[in-house]
Scaffold this motif. Sequence first.
Motif, PDB file in Angstrom:
ATOM      1  N   LEU A 150       8.371   8.815  13.994  1.00  0.00           N
ATOM      2  CA  LEU A 150       9.258   9.275  12.931  1.00  0.00           C
ATOM      3  C   LEU A 150       9.385  10.787  13.027  1.00  0.00           C
ATOM      4  O   LEU A 150       8.413  11.476  13.334  1.00  0.00           O
ATOM      5  CB  LEU A 150       8.700   8.892  11.552  1.00  0.00           C
ATOM      6  N   TYR A 151      10.584  11.281  12.773  1.00  0.00           N
ATOM      7  CA  TYR A 151      10.839  12.724  12.767  1.00  0.00           C
ATOM      8  C   TYR A 151      11.112  13.144  11.336  1.00  0.00           C
ATOM      9  O   TYR A 151      11.978  12.569  10.682  1.00  0.00           O
ATOM     10  CB  TYR A 151      12.072  13.053  13.614  1.00  0.00           C
ATOM     11  N   MET A 152      10.384  14.147  10.873  1.00  0.00           N
ATOM     12  CA  MET A 152      10.673  14.671   9.539  1.00  0.00           C
ATOM     13  C   MET A 152      11.815  15.692   9.612  1.00  0.00           C
ATOM     14  O   MET A 152      12.265  16.183   8.576  1.00  0.00           O
ATOM     15  CB  MET A 152       9.404  15.291   8.932  1.00  0.00           C
ATOM     16  N   ILE A 153      12.257  16.034  10.840  1.00  0.00           N
ATOM     17  CA  ILE A 153      13.393  16.963  11.033  1.00  0.00           C
ATOM     18  C   ILE A 153      14.441  16.286  11.937  1.00  0.00           C
ATOM     19  O   ILE A 153      14.364  15.090  12.181  1.00  0.00           O
ATOM     20  CB  ILE A 153      12.938  18.311  11.640  1.00  0.00           C
ATOM     21  N   TYR A 154      15.370  17.078  12.431  1.00  0.00           N
ATOM     22  CA  TYR A 154      16.453  16.633  13.325  1.00  0.00           C
ATOM     23  C   TYR A 154      17.477  15.730  12.621  1.00  0.00           C
ATOM     24  O   TYR A 154      17.810  14.639  13.099  1.00  0.00           O
ATOM     25  CB  TYR A 154      15.895  15.915  14.573  1.00  0.00           C
ATOM     26  N   ALA A 155      17.965  16.232  11.478  1.00  0.00           N
ATOM     27  CA  ALA A 155      19.018  15.505  10.761  1.00  0.00           C
ATOM     28  C   ALA A 155      20.288  15.412  11.606  1.00  0.00           C
ATOM     29  O   ALA A 155      20.921  14.366  11.676  1.00  0.00           O
ATOM     30  CB  ALA A 155      19.308  16.197   9.432  1.00  0.00           C
ATOM     31  N   LYS A 156      20.654  16.542  12.276  1.00  0.00           N
ATOM     32  CA  LYS A 156      21.908  16.563  13.039  1.00  0.00           C
ATOM     33  C   LYS A 156      21.890  15.560  14.183  1.00  0.00           C
ATOM     34  O   LYS A 156      22.909  14.970  14.526  1.00  0.00           O
ATOM     35  CB  LYS A 156      22.180  17.972  13.588  1.00  0.00           C
ATOM     36  N   GLU A 157      20.732  15.361  14.792  1.00  0.00           N
ATOM     37  CA  GLU A 157      20.604  14.388  15.879  1.00  0.00           C
ATOM     38  C   GLU A 157      20.604  12.956  15.339  1.00  0.00           C
ATOM     39  O   GLU A 157      20.658  12.003  16.103  1.00  0.00           O
ATOM     40  CB  GLU A 157      19.310  14.626  16.677  1.00  0.00           C
ATOM     41  N   GLY A 158      20.497  12.834  14.002  1.00  0.00           N
ATOM     42  CA  GLY A 158      20.459  11.505  13.395  1.00  0.00           C
ATOM     43  C   GLY A 158      19.096  10.852  13.492  1.00  0.00           C
ATOM     44  O   GLY A 158      18.965   9.633  13.356  1.00  0.00           O
ATOM     45  N   TRP A 159      18.050  11.635  13.728  1.00  0.00           N
ATOM     46  CA  TRP A 159      16.716  11.045  13.901  1.00  0.00           C
ATOM     47  C   TRP A 159      15.835  11.161  12.660  1.00  0.00           C
ATOM     48  O   TRP A 159      14.750  10.588  12.614  1.00  0.00           O
ATOM     49  CB  TRP A 159      15.956  11.746  15.041  1.00  0.00           C
ATOM     50  N   MET A 160      16.279  11.945  11.667  1.00  0.00           N
ATOM     51  CA  MET A 160      15.373  12.299  10.578  1.00  0.00           C
ATOM     52  C   MET A 160      15.038  11.116   9.669  1.00  0.00           C
ATOM     53  O   MET A 160      15.895  10.331   9.313  1.00  0.00           O
ATOM     54  CB  MET A 160      15.998  13.420   9.745  1.00  0.00           C
ATOM     55  N   SER A 161      13.759  11.018   9.335  1.00  0.00           N
ATOM     56  CA  SER A 161      13.306  10.026   8.355  1.00  0.00           C
ATOM     57  C   SER A 161      13.040  10.734   7.043  1.00  0.00           C
ATOM     58  O   SER A 161      12.434  11.806   7.023  1.00  0.00           O
ATOM     59  CB  SER A 161      11.986   9.386   8.805  1.00  0.00           C
ATOM     60  N   ASN A 162      13.460  10.129   5.939  1.00  0.00           N
ATOM     61  CA  ASN A 162      13.113  10.717   4.648  1.00  0.00           C
ATOM     62  C   ASN A 162      11.741  10.191   4.205  1.00  0.00           C
ATOM     63  O   ASN A 162      11.125   9.356   4.873  1.00  0.00           O
ATOM     64  CB  ASN A 162      14.201  10.459   3.598  1.00  0.00           C
ATOM     65  N   ASP A 163      11.261  10.682   3.066  1.00  0.00           N
ATOM     66  CA  ASP A 163       9.916  10.330   2.615  1.00  0.00           C
ATOM     67  C   ASP A 163       9.774   8.819   2.359  1.00  0.00           C
ATOM     68  O   ASP A 163       8.710   8.246   2.592  1.00  0.00           O
ATOM     69  CB  ASP A 163       9.561  11.110   1.339  1.00  0.00           C
ATOM     70  N   ALA A 164      10.865   8.206   1.883  1.00  0.00           N
ATOM     71  CA  ALA A 164      10.801   6.767   1.598  1.00  0.00           C
ATOM     72  C   ALA A 164      10.596   5.964   2.889  1.00  0.00           C
ATOM     73  O   ALA A 164       9.831   4.989   2.925  1.00  0.00           O
ATOM     74  CB  ALA A 164      12.076   6.319   0.885  1.00  0.00           C
ATOM     75  N   THR A 165      11.276   6.390   3.947  1.00  0.00           N
ATOM     76  CA  THR A 165      11.108   5.709   5.241  1.00  0.00           C
ATOM     77  C   THR A 165       9.679   5.891   5.754  1.00  0.00           C
ATOM     78  O   THR A 165       9.057   4.942   6.257  1.00  0.00           O
ATOM     79  CB  THR A 165      12.108   6.271   6.280  1.00  0.00           C
ATOM     80  N   ILE A 166       9.183   7.109   5.622  1.00  0.00           N
ATOM     81  CA  ILE A 166       7.814   7.364   6.078  1.00  0.00           C
ATOM     82  C   ILE A 166       6.839   6.473   5.307  1.00  0.00           C
ATOM     83  O   ILE A 166       5.974   5.818   5.898  1.00  0.00           O
ATOM     84  CB  ILE A 166       7.448   8.864   5.907  1.00  0.00           C
ATOM     85  N   TYR A 167       7.039   6.415   3.995  1.00  0.00           N
ATOM     86  CA  TYR A 167       6.180   5.571   3.154  1.00  0.00           C
ATOM     87  C   TYR A 167       6.268   4.106   3.604  1.00  0.00           C
ATOM     88  O   TYR A 167       5.249   3.439   3.835  1.00  0.00           O
ATOM     89  CB  TYR A 167       6.574   5.707   1.675  1.00  0.00           C
ATOM     90  N   ALA A 168       7.487   3.614   3.748  1.00  0.00           N
ATOM     91  CA  ALA A 168       7.679   2.189   4.077  1.00  0.00           C
ATOM     92  C   ALA A 168       7.111   1.857   5.460  1.00  0.00           C
ATOM     93  O   ALA A 168       6.534   0.780   5.666  1.00  0.00           O
ATOM     94  CB  ALA A 168       9.162   1.838   4.009  1.00  0.00           C
ATOM     95  N   MET A 169       7.266   2.767   6.398  1.00  0.00           N
ATOM     96  CA  MET A 169       6.736   2.514   7.741  1.00  0.00           C
ATOM     97  C   MET A 169       5.207   2.546   7.740  1.00  0.00           C
ATOM     98  O   MET A 169       4.563   1.727   8.408  1.00  0.00           O
ATOM     99  CB  MET A 169       7.284   3.544   8.747  1.00  0.00           C
ATOM    100  N   LEU A 170       4.639   3.488   6.997  1.00  0.00           N
ATOM    101  CA  LEU A 170       3.172   3.542   6.911  1.00  0.00           C
ATOM    102  C   LEU A 170       2.633   2.245   6.315  1.00  0.00           C
ATOM    103  O   LEU A 170       1.654   1.672   6.802  1.00  0.00           O
ATOM    104  CB  LEU A 170       2.737   4.737   6.043  1.00  0.00           C
ATOM    105  N   GLU A 171       3.320   1.786   5.277  1.00  0.00           N
ATOM    106  CA  GLU A 171       2.910   0.558   4.608  1.00  0.00           C
ATOM    107  C   GLU A 171       3.025  -0.636   5.566  1.00  0.00           C
ATOM    108  O   GLU A 171       2.120  -1.455   5.673  1.00  0.00           O
ATOM    109  CB  GLU A 171       3.836   0.355   3.399  1.00  0.00           C
ATOM    110  N   ALA A 172       4.135  -0.667   6.299  1.00  0.00           N
ATOM    111  CA  ALA A 172       4.372  -1.798   7.210  1.00  0.00           C
ATOM    112  C   ALA A 172       3.340  -1.845   8.334  1.00  0.00           C
ATOM    113  O   ALA A 172       2.807  -2.908   8.659  1.00  0.00           O
ATOM    114  CB  ALA A 172       5.784  -1.723   7.786  1.00  0.00           C
ATOM    115  N   VAL A 173       3.056  -0.706   8.939  1.00  0.00           N
ATOM    116  CA  VAL A 173       2.107  -0.758  10.061  1.00  0.00           C
ATOM    117  C   VAL A 173       0.671  -0.989   9.580  1.00  0.00           C
ATOM    118  O   VAL A 173      -0.159  -1.482  10.327  1.00  0.00           O
ATOM    119  CB  VAL A 173       2.169   0.473  11.001  1.00  0.00           C
ATOM    120  N   ARG A 174       0.411  -0.617   8.330  1.00  0.00           N
ATOM    121  CA  ARG A 174      -0.914  -0.947   7.785  1.00  0.00           C
ATOM    122  C   ARG A 174      -1.091  -2.472   7.782  1.00  0.00           C
ATOM    123  O   ARG A 174      -2.130  -2.994   8.174  1.00  0.00           O
ATOM    124  CB  ARG A 174      -1.069  -0.396   6.368  1.00  0.00           C
TER     125      ARG A 174
END
Length: 456
Positions: A150-174
Motif C-alpha cells: 500500500l502507498y500512503m502517497i502517489y495520488a497522481k499515479e493512482g496508487w494512493m491508499s486512504n486510511d480506510a483502505t489501510i485499515y481494511a487491508m490490515l484487518e483482512a490480512v490479520r
Amino acid sequence: MNILIKNGTIITSSDIFDGDIYIKGEKIDGLGESINLPADEVIDAKGKYVIPGGIDVHTHFQLPVKGTVSADGFESGSRAAACGGVTTFIDFAHQVPGESPMKALDERIEEAKNDVYIDYGLHLGISDFNKNVLKEIPIYIERGVPSFKLYMIYAKEGWMSNDATIYAMLEAVREQGGLVIIHAENPYIIDMFTDRMIDEGKLDVKWHPVSRPNFVEAEAIKRALYLTEVTGSRIYIVHTSTAEGVALVAEAKGRGVMALAETCPQYLVLNDDTYLRDDGYLFLTSPPLRKVKDQLALWKGLSMGAIQVVSTDTCTFTREQKEPGKDDFTKLPGGIAGIETLIPMVHSEGVLKGRISLNQWVDLISTNPAKLFGLHPAKGTLAPGSDADIVIFDPEKKVKLLPENLHYVVDYSPYDRMTVTGWPYITMSRGKTIYRDGEFMGEKGRGKFIPRYYAD
Ligand code: MN
Ligand code: MN
C-alpha cells in the motif's frame, strides 16, 4: 551434478564455522566440518565466506513511472543482482485502477518469465481497493503472493491508499495470514511543501529533501503503526529513512505491536549532500537522502533489531530519462540503483566498521527477508534441503563502485565515490554458478517465480 565447496568459512544468521558444503543438483545435501564425497566439481573456498544468497525484497524492474519505464528490467536487473550476490528478489505487480489485481499478477509473471536469471517473487500493489479485491485476498495468498503493498502517497499515479483502505487491508490480512507492506509518507504535507518550493522557484534537486522533511515520514509511520495496533495486525514499513521513523518502530514493538521495518543502503551510506553534486539530480529518490544523524540512527536500528531487513528499492532511470527534471525536481522520475552493491555495501560499511556482526549481516540481507516474506527455509539459509543459492564471498576484494564495474543499464552510480571491501567470488543459483570472479554466466529465463507461503 554434485558440487563440493571445501574449506570455506560458513556463515549463517546464527553460526560461523570452517567447513564444507555438498550440493546435489539444485539443493544443499549436507554441510559439516569435513565432507569427502565424490563430486563433479570441487571449489576451494579457503579464506572466503560462504553465505546464503542475498534476498532483495524491494525492487522495481521495468516499472512504468511518469510516462517512462524504469531502465533496468528483469534481464539487466537480475544480472546485476547476480553479480553482487543476490539470488532472489521480490518485485511488484501493480493493480491498474479499475482492473483486478489478478490481471496485473498474471501479466507481471509473463513479463519476467523469459528474462530472469535468478528466482523471484512478487508483492501485489493494491491501488484500487474494493470489495472484490478484499474477496480475492485468499486467492493471492494461495498463489504464493501473501504480501500486499500500500502507498500512503502517489495520488497522481493512482496508487494512493486512504486510511480506510489501510485499515481494511490490515484487518483482512490479520484474518487470512498475509502481510501489509507500506510506503509511509504524508502526501498532503508533501504537496503543500512542493507547492511552496514551486512558488519560491526552488526547483533544484537540493530542495527535494526540504519538500519532504523527516516528520512527513514519521507522521505516516505513526499513523500506520496505530492502525496496525488497533487491528491487531502486522505491518512492514518499507525504506525507513529517518531517526524518528526508527524510534517509532522500536517504541511500537516495545508495546507489542507487530511492527517490521526495512531500510536501504542509500539511507545508510549517503546523505543529502549528494544533492549538491553537479549531477545530484540523478540521485533523486523518495524518501529523500537524509542527514548523518539519520544514518547513525538507522545503523543503530539494524544492530538493535528495530529494523530487520536491508533491501534496495532499486528503480533506475538513464540520464536521458532524468534529463527533463534536471532543473526541476518535481519532474524527476525517482529512484536509484542498489541491488548489485547491497551485499558488499552492508559488509563493508556495516561489518567492517563494527556496526553489525557477520551473523547480523547474513540475517539482514538473506535470512530475515526470507523469513518475513515466506521464502524460508528453502531460501535464506544454508541447510540440508535448502536451495543451493550460495555466495562465496571474498572478504578482502576491493571494488570501486564506478558504473563500469557494475552491470546495470544505467551508466552512473550513486556510490561512484566509494570503494567497498569484500565482493562475491562466486554466486550460485539453485546449484548453478552464475557469476564467478568477475564473469557473469547466468542463463536467461532460468530464474523461476517462487510462490511464497507463511508457515501458519
Ligand atoms: Mn516507495
Ligand atoms: Mn519502492
